[in-house]
Every structure is written in C-alpha cells, then in structure tokens.
Design an enzyme around this catalytic site. Structure first.
Site, mmCIF file in Angstrom:
data_model
loop_
_atom_site.group_PDB
_atom_site.id
_atom_site.type_symbol
_atom_site.label_atom_id
_atom_site.label_comp_id
_atom_site.label_asym_id
_atom_site.label_seq_id
_atom_site.Cartn_x
_atom_site.Cartn_y
_atom_site.Cartn_z
ATOM 1 N N ILE A 316 -1.127 46.478 77.181
ATOM 2 C CA ILE A 316 -0.856 46.256 75.757
ATOM 3 C C ILE A 316 -0.788 47.650 75.151
ATOM 4 O O ILE A 316 -1.813 48.305 74.968
ATOM 5 C CB ILE A 316 -1.943 45.399 75.095
ATOM 6 C CG1 ILE A 316 -1.930 44.002 75.705
ATOM 7 C CG2 ILE A 316 -1.726 45.326 73.588
ATOM 8 C CD1 ILE A 316 -2.950 43.058 75.132
ATOM 9 N N PRO A 317 0.413 48.159 74.872
ATOM 10 C CA PRO A 317 0.623 49.600 74.659
ATOM 11 C C PRO A 317 0.207 50.111 73.282
ATOM 12 O O PRO A 317 1.062 50.499 72.464
ATOM 13 C CB PRO A 317 2.126 49.754 74.886
ATOM 14 C CG PRO A 317 2.700 48.440 74.457
ATOM 15 C CD PRO A 317 1.677 47.403 74.849
ATOM 16 N N CYS A 318 -1.087 50.141 73.038
ATOM 17 C CA CYS A 318 -1.556 50.675 71.756
ATOM 18 C C CYS A 318 -1.251 52.166 71.633
ATOM 19 O O CYS A 318 -1.299 52.718 70.526
ATOM 20 C CB CYS A 318 -3.043 50.403 71.570
ATOM 21 S SG CYS A 318 -4.093 50.950 72.927
ATOM 22 N N HIS A 319 -0.909 52.815 72.766
ATOM 23 C CA HIS A 319 -0.546 54.237 72.693
ATOM 24 C C HIS A 319 0.797 54.439 71.996
ATOM 25 O O HIS A 319 1.128 55.572 71.624
ATOM 26 C CB HIS A 319 -0.497 54.845 74.103
ATOM 27 C CG HIS A 319 0.492 54.210 75.019
ATOM 28 N ND1 HIS A 319 0.214 53.072 75.749
ATOM 29 C CD2 HIS A 319 1.786 54.542 75.319
ATOM 30 C CE1 HIS A 319 1.278 52.748 76.471
ATOM 31 N NE2 HIS A 319 2.242 53.609 76.221
#
Length: 352
Positions: A316-319
């Site tokens: 889950i690409p919170c970056h």
C-alpha cells in the site's frame, strides 16, 4: 552521481550514525583508503573531505574503489553470518532441543557471540529464538488435539507453571486460552533497502514493515492484542508470495502486487488506502489530492493520519504521498527510503 553539499552532508551524517534506513540508498567511497562501504560499515569513519557518494556499488567500482572487506558491499545488504546460519539450521534439525553451553561448544561457537548476533539481527537472543520455535511446535500440538501435559514434556519443561509462563511470554496467552485464537506467522525478509518483517496467517498478509521502523514493536503488539492472536516464527503462502513480489519489485521486473491482504482499519482508513493503491508507480499525490478524490476536501489531516496508520509498506504505497508544496513529507521507513522508492519507480517505466 553529482550531489549538492546539503545531500552530501546528509549522507555523511547517516554514515557517522550507521543509519540502517540508508542501506541501499548510497555507498561511500573513501579516497584515503581506496575502498567503498555501506552506510552501516563498522570500520572507523573517514573524514568528510575523503568521502565520495554513489547510488550503486557499480558506480563505486567504476570510480576505481575496491569493496570493503568488513562490510562487504557486494554481498546482500543483510546476509546472515555463518554463525546465525549454522545455528538456525541446527534448530531446524532438532527444534525441540533446549540449548546448553556444551551445545555451543560442540559447534565451536562462542555463546556470547551467538547471543549478540541474534539480538542484532532478530531482536532476540538465540536462546529466545530457539524457545520461540519450540513453543511454535507446542502450539501446533495443542491446537491439533495434543494434551497439554504431553506438549509440556515434549517441549522440555518438567514444571507445568514454567511451561505456562514461557508459553505466555511468547504467545501472549497461556495454552488453555488459545483454543479459539488466530495463529499468525512472522518472517524476516531481506530487501535492497534493509530487512523487513512480514506477518500473515495461511490466507492473508497482515503486516509488512521495515524492521527499524520506529514503533514497530507497538504495531505488532496491537495486532496481536486486537486479534487475540499468537505470533510465532514461520512461513505461510502469503509470506512466500510477498517475498517473491518484493524481489521482483526491487529488481525491476515487477508488475502488480497480488498477495492477498488483510486490512485492519476503519472504513475511512480503508478508503484512503484504496486511493493509495490507485496512484500509478512513478507518480505522487498530496494529502489534499486524496481528500478531494474521496469527496472530503477538508479532510487532508485525517488522510495524513490514515496514511501513517498503514501497516503494509510498499504494497500500500504510502511513500507516493507528498506534501502539497512538493516536499517529500514524512515516512515511517525513513525519508531516504521514501526518496529512493520514488526514484526507483520513476526509473522503471515497465511498471503497470
């Protein structure tokens, strides 16, 4: 690699502090010795003016630097030592064994060295590791209908109270209270940016975080408490799946994460995480962008909180979420890792 003075100062500070969250982000060439090292190299640190920084080991080699013999920058960044490998293999040969000083002597291994290396790598001593493996088998026996007294004796405990105490410390509940509890397995995964821990049951992945993330212990404890789950060392199909996909992600052959996920959050948090998954690799969004996409344009602070509550790093690409002014903002795994991940994705046009 041409760096401005600010970035060079940042990398030098990370080098001095042996920052593990910069593993894979840069390598340092030391002009006074002609060697290049990892950020976490244990050798005496060079002077600032003697350092040249590179994005890859290949760049350092092409600049005529030779690999450091201490930190071995051409090996896997978290390759296990021979001592750890030998002891892990010995546990698997006889996982119910209770280790004594003479057992280390038989393998020509110093007990204090084993304790120190396991503590550094796994966050537990070797004895604690072996006990966790033994208790994992005990739990399996109990859940498959084995009598507790038989399991106790097989685990090497003559005292029932000693068995219950040891079981409770590792599993989070005494054996008689685990009948309806979930069993989660935890595995250490080595990646180009440093070690991660994956936690899953037989069907879904619950947690994927960098080992040095601040507050990881609290995350794991909340997971165990909320689910009333036992977390033990081991492998499951989702862990094997995410390990394969992470390898593809880092080597550039990645297409899309397919590992089934178990999302633990409020409906709003889950809606934010779904928006994160819709951000294409190589692109970014601001907290305000996500709030607007959810039809709640004033909820950008709540979006930021949901972003920070994500327990499935990279997947889950919170970056991919940055500040409205274009600044990178924070990241649980460290801002240097966030920048590396974004640059990595931008450079890989084959990602879907």
């Amino acid at each position: 690699m041409i760096l401005n003075e600010e970035r060079k100062a940042e990398y030098y500070k990370a080098l001095i502090e042996k920052r593990s969250d910069y593993e894979g982000v840069f390598y340092v060439g030391v002009t006074s010795t002609g060697v290049f090292c990892r950020p976490t190299c244990p050798a005496r640190k060079p002077k600032y003016d003697n350092c040249e920084f590179y994005e890859t080991a290949q760049q350092a080699l092409l600049a005529s630097f030779r690999p450091c013999q201490r930190c071995q920058p051409l090996s896997h960044p978290n390759q296990v030592s021979d001592i750890i490998r030998l002891l892990v293999e010995a546990v698997e040969v006889n996982p119910e064994k209770r280790w004594k000083a003479r057992d280390f002597q038989a393998l020509s291994i110093d007990e204090s060295t084993a304790r120190r290396q396991f503590k550094k790598r796994f966050g537990m001593t070797f004895v604690e590791y072996a006990r966790a493996r033994r208790m994992g088998l005990a739990l399996k026996s109990i859940r498959s209908g084995g009598k507790i007294i038989d399991t106790q004796l097989a685990s090497g405990y003559d005292s029932s109270s000693g068995f219950r105490d040891a079981f409770s410390r590792i599993m989070g509940a005494p054996p008689t209270l685990l009948d309806d509890s979930r069993i989660l397995k935890a595995t250490w995964l080595d990646t180009q940016l440093g070690p991660m821990v994956a936690i899953a049951d037989e069907k879904e992945l619950y947690l994927l975080e960098f080992v040095d993330r601040r507050g990881l212990e609290r995350e794991v404890e909340r997971l165990r408490t909320r689910l009333k789950a036992a977390i033990i060392p081991g492998q499951t199909a989702p862990i094997q799946s995410i390990e394969r996909e992470l390898t593809q992600f880092f080597d550039g052959s990645f297409t899309e994460f397919q590992t089934p996920l178990h999302l633990m959050g409020s409906p709003f948090q889950k809606s934010v995480w779904e928006q994160l998954r819709q951000i294409p690799p190589g692109e970014t969004r601001s907290y305000a962008d996500i709030a607007l996409a959810l039809g709640k344009p004033t909820a950008y602070r709540a979006v930021a909180q949901a972003n920070g509550a994500n327990q499935l790093a990279i997947v889950i690409p919170c970056h991919r979420v940055i500040n409205s002014d274009g600044g990178l903002g924070g990241y649980g795994g460290g801002v240097a890792r966030k920048e590396w991940l974004l640059n990595h994705e931008k450079a890989r046009g084959q990602y879907d």
